[in-house]
Design an enzyme around this catalytic site. Structure first.
Site, PDB file in Angstrom:
ATOM      1  N   ALA A   1      20.648  -6.481   8.962  1.00 25.92           N
ATOM      2  CA  ALA A   1      19.510  -7.003   9.717  1.00 25.92           C
ATOM      3  C   ALA A   1      18.405  -5.955   9.857  1.00 25.92           C
ATOM      4  O   ALA A   1      17.225  -6.244   9.624  1.00 25.92           O
ATOM      5  CB  ALA A   1      19.992  -7.451  11.100  1.00 25.92           C
TER       6      ALA A   1
ATOM      7  N   HIS B   1      27.552  17.795  27.933  1.00 26.01           N
ATOM      8  CA  HIS B   1      29.009  17.827  28.018  1.00 26.01           C
ATOM      9  C   HIS B   1      29.460  17.142  29.311  1.00 26.01           C
ATOM     10  O   HIS B   1      28.858  17.376  30.353  1.00 26.01           O
ATOM     11  CB  HIS B   1      29.503  19.275  28.036  1.00 26.01           C
ATOM     12  CG  HIS B   1      30.990  19.386  28.248  1.00 26.01           C
ATOM     13  ND1 HIS B   1      31.896  19.118  27.242  1.00 26.01           N
ATOM     14  CD2 HIS B   1      31.722  19.691  29.351  1.00 26.01           C
ATOM     15  CE1 HIS B   1      33.123  19.283  27.717  1.00 26.01           C
ATOM     16  NE2 HIS B   1      33.052  19.633  28.998  1.00 26.01           N
TER      17      HIS B   1
HETATM   18  P1  FAD Z   1      18.618 -14.522   7.575  1.00 21.55           P
HETATM   19  O1  FAD Z   1      18.990 -13.934   8.857  1.00 21.55           O
HETATM   20  O2  FAD Z   1      19.665 -15.204   6.770  1.00 21.55           O
HETATM   21  O3  FAD Z   1      17.432 -15.523   7.873  1.00 21.55           O
HETATM   22  C1  FAD Z   1      16.872 -16.319   6.884  1.00 21.55           C
HETATM   23  C2  FAD Z   1      16.232 -17.523   7.550  1.00 21.55           C
HETATM   24  O4  FAD Z   1      15.464 -18.201   6.584  1.00 21.55           O
HETATM   25  C3  FAD Z   1      17.255 -18.531   8.069  1.00 21.55           C
HETATM   26  O5  FAD Z   1      16.878 -18.957   9.344  1.00 21.55           O
HETATM   27  C4  FAD Z   1      17.165 -19.675   7.072  1.00 21.55           C
HETATM   28  O6  FAD Z   1      17.445 -20.933   7.660  1.00 21.55           O
HETATM   29  C5  FAD Z   1      15.703 -19.596   6.676  1.00 21.55           C
HETATM   30  N1  FAD Z   1      15.405 -20.151   5.352  1.00 21.55           N
HETATM   31  C6  FAD Z   1      16.000 -19.898   4.180  1.00 21.55           C
HETATM   32  N2  FAD Z   1      15.372 -20.554   3.170  1.00 21.55           N
HETATM   33  C7  FAD Z   1      14.359 -21.233   3.739  1.00 21.55           C
HETATM   34  C8  FAD Z   1      13.340 -22.085   3.234  1.00 21.55           C
HETATM   35  N3  FAD Z   1      13.227 -22.336   1.922  1.00 21.55           N
HETATM   36  N4  FAD Z   1      12.473 -22.630   4.113  1.00 21.55           N
HETATM   37  C9  FAD Z   1      12.555 -22.363   5.429  1.00 21.55           C
HETATM   38  N5  FAD Z   1      13.485 -21.555   5.974  1.00 21.55           N
HETATM   39  C10 FAD Z   1      14.368 -20.995   5.127  1.00 21.55           C
HETATM   40  N6  FAD Z   1      23.949  -7.274   9.897  1.00 21.55           N
HETATM   41  C11 FAD Z   1      23.776  -6.204  10.684  1.00 21.55           C
HETATM   42  O7  FAD Z   1      22.863  -5.404  10.428  1.00 21.55           O
HETATM   43  N7  FAD Z   1      24.594  -5.961  11.756  1.00 21.55           N
HETATM   44  C12 FAD Z   1      25.613  -6.797  12.064  1.00 21.55           C
HETATM   45  O8  FAD Z   1      26.330  -6.550  13.026  1.00 21.55           O
HETATM   46  C13 FAD Z   1      25.819  -7.937  11.252  1.00 21.55           C
HETATM   47  N8  FAD Z   1      26.815  -8.793  11.526  1.00 21.55           N
HETATM   48  C14 FAD Z   1      26.952  -9.919  10.764  1.00 21.55           C
HETATM   49  C15 FAD Z   1      28.002 -10.784  11.062  1.00 21.55           C
HETATM   50  C16 FAD Z   1      28.185 -11.922  10.317  1.00 21.55           C
HETATM   51  C17 FAD Z   1      29.324 -12.865  10.651  1.00 21.55           C
HETATM   52  C18 FAD Z   1      27.285 -12.215   9.247  1.00 21.55           C
HETATM   53  C19 FAD Z   1      27.441 -13.473   8.443  1.00 21.55           C
HETATM   54  C20 FAD Z   1      26.265 -11.348   8.926  1.00 21.55           C
HETATM   55  C21 FAD Z   1      26.090 -10.184   9.684  1.00 21.55           C
HETATM   56  N9  FAD Z   1      25.091  -9.264   9.397  1.00 21.55           N
HETATM   57  C22 FAD Z   1      24.938  -8.151  10.167  1.00 21.55           C
HETATM   58  C23 FAD Z   1      24.158  -9.470   8.281  1.00 21.55           C
HETATM   59  C24 FAD Z   1      22.822 -10.027   8.837  1.00 21.55           C
HETATM   60  O9  FAD Z   1      23.076 -11.243   9.486  1.00 21.55           O
HETATM   61  C25 FAD Z   1      21.839 -10.211   7.709  1.00 21.55           C
HETATM   62  O10 FAD Z   1      21.677  -9.003   7.007  1.00 21.55           O
HETATM   63  C26 FAD Z   1      20.493 -10.649   8.256  1.00 21.55           C
HETATM   64  O11 FAD Z   1      20.607 -11.839   8.974  1.00 21.55           O
HETATM   65  C27 FAD Z   1      19.503 -10.842   7.113  1.00 21.55           C
HETATM   66  O12 FAD Z   1      18.271 -11.171   7.639  1.00 21.55           O
HETATM   67  P2  FAD Z   1      17.228 -12.068   6.823  1.00 21.55           P
HETATM   68  O13 FAD Z   1      16.080 -12.271   7.724  1.00 21.55           O
HETATM   69  O14 FAD Z   1      17.024 -11.488   5.483  1.00 21.55           O
HETATM   70  O15 FAD Z   1      17.966 -13.455   6.575  1.00 21.55           O
END
Ligand code: FAD
Ligand code: NAD
Length: 480
Positions: free
Chosen positions: A329, A453
């Protein structure tokens, strides 16, 4: 009617919503299109991270840790609380409230920054135009033109032919965050980050957990020494981690899942009450762009970008899980900020060498920089300093003495190359290492810094001293 924006962002996860906020801060008229709906069918921001990733998993990790502490650790501190009863429904409701409250927080930030939130599915067309449809393939609800576009559609779980998802019996990570009861036996395919975190949750709540991992080495993304010690700690907790295990197939029978798998000793089977498939995630580009847009993907299905997240189309950027680099994230958020600032004409960049990684087990695993083996394979001459939490006073007062801090510095310049940790609160401690590396610190800089500490962070100080062969609270010298 086509609406015009300075910037349109597709995706409201931590990469997309952060990019949108930074664009708005910089004075750009910004829209964010996101298709996520909550279980009541309402549009919500925050993407995977907030709605089915980082936040709900950490809420359950925190709650389940308290439960385990109350059940088996409080007494060690002289705190007796009689029968400890698990109320899973309340635990799940709390997790959902945490998620909802953070989602409302992002929506209010959008309002405060006058960002136009367009719920629905966005599709990139030629000429920097986006078609927005109702989520689930409904009618077109808006047409958008934007001077700059940021694609942040995230990732989705990899599916496994040998274990297709089935109701609440064979689930991915989202399903595993909402079991209605504690399953007596949980099988997990994949002993990676999700497998270990969710395996820890359900083990603490009372399940017997077996993890089937295809690779013969444990946690290859982590430093080998840390991974070996973590494997010992998790096995001692009761996680049954089977390496070199290839799942051949599974069958649902009488509300249970029968799994067959193979390892170097032959064919085996296992029967579990719930099966979690956690074998990685892949970029989410389905329906994201029309072929005529000519957006280029690479051989892994990721959107091809340069070091500043610019795609092959001028004015179109991509950030987060959908592009190269770790699927984290904070990495996506930093890319979102960089892109917003570059659109505004600034020269921002992301330092990919200092992305911290954390696995939120207990002990926690955290690192910044490459593993010692990877650094040596690149031909780097390294000095290594290790300090165990068993010799840290605060770890003893906490009763959390497993693990260590391992610091790797360049043998010639002493510049910090990596810090690897296993132990209590390493998700917080790793930020100190990231700051040091971001400021191009040497191990001596950390050795010369005064730490409070008693504190866990003294282990970082002692590891820095150990790089130079002079830790105070352990009779060991440096390794080169
Ligand atoms: P996402 O969070 O996947 O968001 C993408 C968004 O785009 C979604 O809302 C989706 O619906 C929307 N979307 C996609 N395509 C379209 C479209 N064509 N039109 C409109 N909307 C669309 N990472 C960490 O750093 N720390 C953690 O502790 C961690 N824990 C995790 C635990 C789990 C169980 C999982 C599954 C993942 C975890 N991650 C963690 C990974 C983290 O969730 C991702 O790296 C992060 O969410 C990626 O962010 P993003 O914005 O790229 O994508
Ligand atoms: P992962 O890459 O961490 O682990 C997947 C594991 O499954 C690997 O060990 C792999 O060898 C194994 N595997 C693959 N195919 C298999 C098969 N057929 N049979 C058995 N094992 C198999 O992926 P994940 O745990 O699914 O997590 C996905 C992503 O989400 C990760 O890239 C991670 O960055 C992110 N995430 C991060 C956090 C965090 O930062 N704390 C937490 C959860 C998820």
């Amino acid at each position: 009617m086509t609406r015009h924006f300075d910037v349109a962002v597709i995706g409201g996860g931590p990469a997309g919503y952060v990019a949108a906020i930074r664009c708005a801060q910089l004075g750009m008229n910004t829209a964010c299109i996101d298709e996520w709906r909550d279980r009541e069918g309402q549009p919500v921001l925050g993407g995977t991270c907030l709605n089915s990733g980082c936040i709900p998993s950490k809420a359950l990790l925190d709650s389940s840790e308290l439960y385990e502490q109350a059940k088996s650790r409080f007494a060690l501190h002289g705190v007796r609380c009689g029968d400890v009863v698990l109320d899973l429904r309340t635990m799940m409701d709390r997790k959902d409230r945490v998620v909802a409250s953070l989602g409302q927080g992002i929506a209010s930030l959008f309002r405060a920054h006058r960002i136009t939130w367009l719920p629905g599915h966005g599709k990139l067309l030629p000429q920097k135009t986006i078609e927005v449809r109702e989520t689930g393939g409904g009618p077109v609800t808006a047409m958008i033109e934007a001077s700059s576009i940021i694609l942040a559609p995230g990732s989705v779980p990899v599916e496994l032919g040998a274990a297709p998802l089935q109701g609440d019996l064979i689930v991915d990570s989202s399903g595993a965050l909402r079991f209605a009861e504690v399953p007596p036996r949980v099988g997990i395919i994949g002993a990676g980050v999700i497998g270990l975190e969710l395996g820890s949750v359900w083990r603490r709540l009372g399940s017997q957990v077996v993890l089937l991992e295809a690779q013969t080495e444990f946690l290859t993304m982590a430093d080998a020494q840390i991974a070996a010690e973590a494997l010992r700690a998790f096995t001692a907790q009761g996680l049954d981690i089977r390496l070199g295990a290839r799942v051949l197939g599974c069958r649902v029978r009488e509300n249970q899942v029968e799994l067959s798998y193979q390892d170097r000793t032959g064919d085996h089977s296992e029967t579990v009450d719930r099966l979690i498939v956690a074998v990685g995630r892949r970029p989410n580009t389905r329906g994201l762009f029309a072929p005529e847009s000519e957006l280029l993907l690479d051989e892994w299905g990721e959107i091809h970008v340069d070091e500043h997240c610019l795609t092959n189309i001028p004015g179109v950027y991509a950030v987060g899980d959908v592009v190269r680099g770790p699927m984290l994230a904070h990495k996506g958020s930093e890319e979102g900020i960089m892109v917003a600032e570059r659109i505004a004409g600034q020269q921002s960049s992301v330092n990919y060498a200092t992305v911290p990684s954390v696995i939120y087990t207990l002990p926690e695993i955290a690192w910044v920089g490459k593993s010692e083996a990877a650094l040596r394979a690149e031909g780097k001459e390294c000095k290594v300093g290790i300090f165990p939490f068993a010799a840290n006073a605060r770890a003893l007062t906490l009763g959390e003495t497993a693990g260590m801090v391992k610091m790797v510095a360049d043998a010639a310049t002493d510049r910090l190359l990596a810090v690897h940790m296993l132990g209590p609160h390493c998700s917080e401690l790793v930020a100190q290492a990231a700051i040091a590396m971001q400021f191009a610190a040497s191990s001596e800089d950390l050795a010369m810094t005064m730490f409070a500490h008693p504190a866990l962070s003294e282990a970082l100080h002692e590891a820095a001293l150990a790089v130079d062969g002079r830790p105070i609270h352990i009779a060991r010298t440096r390794r080169t």
